[in-house]
Design a protein around this motif. Structure first.
Motif, PDB file in Angstrom:
ATOM      1  N   UNK A  25       0.819  -1.223   0.000  1.00  0.00           N
ATOM      2  CA  UNK A  25       0.000   0.000   0.000  1.00  0.00           C
ATOM      3  C   UNK A  25       0.851   1.271   0.000  1.00  0.00           C
ATOM      4  N   UNK A  26       0.274   2.327  -0.566  1.00  0.00           N
ATOM      5  CA  UNK A  26       0.968   3.619  -0.647  1.00  0.00           C
ATOM      6  C   UNK A  26       1.188   4.200   0.748  1.00  0.00           C
ATOM      7  N   UNK A  27       0.163   4.091   1.593  1.00  0.00           N
ATOM      8  CA  UNK A  27       0.272   4.581   2.961  1.00  0.00           C
ATOM      9  C   UNK A  27       0.217   3.424   3.944  1.00  0.00           C
ATOM     10  N   UNK A  28       0.958   3.556   5.038  1.00  0.00           N
ATOM     11  CA  UNK A  28       0.896   2.624   6.162  1.00  0.00           C
ATOM     12  C   UNK A  28       0.820   3.443   7.446  1.00  0.00           C
ATOM     13  N   UNK A  29       0.508   2.789   8.528  1.00  0.00           N
ATOM     14  CA  UNK A  29       0.500   3.473   9.825  1.00  0.00           C
ATOM     15  C   UNK A  29       1.748   3.078  10.606  1.00  0.00           C
ATOM     16  N   UNK A  36       3.815   7.625   4.187  1.00  0.00           N
ATOM     17  CA  UNK A  36       4.073   6.954   2.918  1.00  0.00           C
ATOM     18  C   UNK A  36       4.923   5.707   3.182  1.00  0.00           C
ATOM     19  N   UNK A  37       4.534   4.607   2.576  1.00  0.00           N
ATOM     20  CA  UNK A  37       5.222   3.340   2.727  1.00  0.00           C
ATOM     21  C   UNK A  37       6.523   3.354   1.925  1.00  0.00           C
ATOM     22  N   UNK A  38       7.653   3.163   2.581  1.00  0.00           N
ATOM     23  CA  UNK A  38       8.945   3.138   1.901  1.00  0.00           C
ATOM     24  C   UNK A  38       9.068   1.951   0.953  1.00  0.00           C
ATOM     25  N   UNK A  39       8.253   0.911   1.143  1.00  0.00           N
ATOM     26  CA  UNK A  39       8.314  -0.283   0.304  1.00  0.00           C
ATOM     27  C   UNK A  39       7.376  -0.206  -0.908  1.00  0.00           C
ATOM     28  N   UNK A  40       6.638   0.903  -1.031  1.00  0.00           N
ATOM     29  CA  UNK A  40       5.776   1.105  -2.199  1.00  0.00           C
ATOM     30  C   UNK A  40       6.676   1.176  -3.429  1.00  0.00           C
ATOM     31  N   UNK A  41       6.396   0.325  -4.437  1.00  0.00           N
ATOM     32  CA  UNK A  41       7.274   0.224  -5.596  1.00  0.00           C
ATOM     33  C   UNK A  41       6.491   0.382  -6.895  1.00  0.00           C
ATOM     34  N   UNK A  42       7.190   0.270  -8.034  1.00  0.00           N
ATOM     35  CA  UNK A  42       6.557   0.433  -9.341  1.00  0.00           C
ATOM     36  C   UNK A  42       5.454  -0.597  -9.557  1.00  0.00           C
ATOM     37  N   UNK A  43       5.692  -1.840  -9.166  1.00  0.00           N
ATOM     38  CA  UNK A  43       4.667  -2.881  -9.322  1.00  0.00           C
ATOM     39  C   UNK A  43       3.393  -2.478  -8.563  1.00  0.00           C
ATOM     40  N   UNK A  44       3.549  -2.015  -7.354  1.00  0.00           N
ATOM     41  CA  UNK A  44       2.398  -1.580  -6.553  1.00  0.00           C
ATOM     42  C   UNK A  44       1.701  -0.387  -7.207  1.00  0.00           C
ATOM     43  N   UNK A  45       2.488   0.529  -7.771  1.00  0.00           N
ATOM     44  CA  UNK A  45       1.911   1.685  -8.457  1.00  0.00           C
ATOM     45  C   UNK A  45       1.079   1.244  -9.652  1.00  0.00           C
ATOM     46  N   UNK A  46       1.584   0.274 -10.419  1.00  0.00           N
ATOM     47  CA  UNK A  46       0.842  -0.209 -11.588  1.00  0.00           C
ATOM     48  C   UNK A  46      -0.465  -0.873 -11.160  1.00  0.00           C
ATOM     49  N   UNK A  47      -0.444  -1.622 -10.086  1.00  0.00           N
ATOM     50  CA  UNK A  47      -1.668  -2.244  -9.567  1.00  0.00           C
ATOM     51  C   UNK A  47      -2.653  -1.157  -9.136  1.00  0.00           C
ATOM     52  N   UNK A  48      -2.162  -0.159  -8.437  1.00  0.00           N
ATOM     53  CA  UNK A  48      -2.999   0.960  -8.010  1.00  0.00           C
ATOM     54  C   UNK A  48      -3.595   1.683  -9.216  1.00  0.00           C
ATOM     55  N   UNK A  49      -2.838   1.800 -10.293  1.00  0.00           N
ATOM     56  CA  UNK A  49      -3.295   2.488 -11.504  1.00  0.00           C
ATOM     57  C   UNK A  49      -4.429   1.764 -12.210  1.00  0.00           C
TER      58      UNK A  49
END
Length: 119
Positions: A25-29, A36-49
């Motif tokens: 996820x883009x955000x975490x607690x 902002x989640x430091x582990x958010x990556x391009x693959x996650x961005x494409x899924x979000x898109x």
């Protein structure tokens, strides 16, 4: 992308499933604060898109995912036939239109595969 293998339990028999990567996820607690989640990556961005077909980034995200899925299926899945199932992630019966487009394209281009909408 690392392929992850898992088992789907059905009423008839367990079936092996594959995931092409993890969504982060883009955000975490952290300590109760949304960051902002430091582990958010391009693959996650494409899924979000894939969430909004009205946006300019939707079609490139569908293409990105379809290319990676097709590549995996051709390279690593040596089966005469298989059924692709999209499993809803949060809302029962609600399946992403983007995921359906990706899977439908795969099934059109590789006749080994058929598509079933999960519930």
């Amino acid at each position: 992308m690392a392929v992850q293998k898992f088992v789907i339990h059905t009423t008839l028999t367990p079936v092996t499933g594959y995931a092409l990567g993890s969504y982060r996820p883009y955000y975490i607690k952290q300590d109760g604060v949304k960051v902002k989640n430091e582990k958010f990556d391009n693959h996650s961005q494409q899924i979000l898109n894939l969430k909004d077909p009205s946006k300019n980034w939707y079609a490139p995200a569908v293409k990105y995912c379809a290319i990676h899925l097709a590549s995996f299926l051709k390279r690593d899945l040596d089966v005469p036939a298989a059924e692709i199932v999209i499993i809803p992630s949060s809302t029962k019966g609600n399946v992403s239109a983007g995921l359906e487009k990706i899977v439908q394209a795969i099934c059109r281009n590789d006749k080994r595969f058929s598509y079933t909408r999960g519930t």
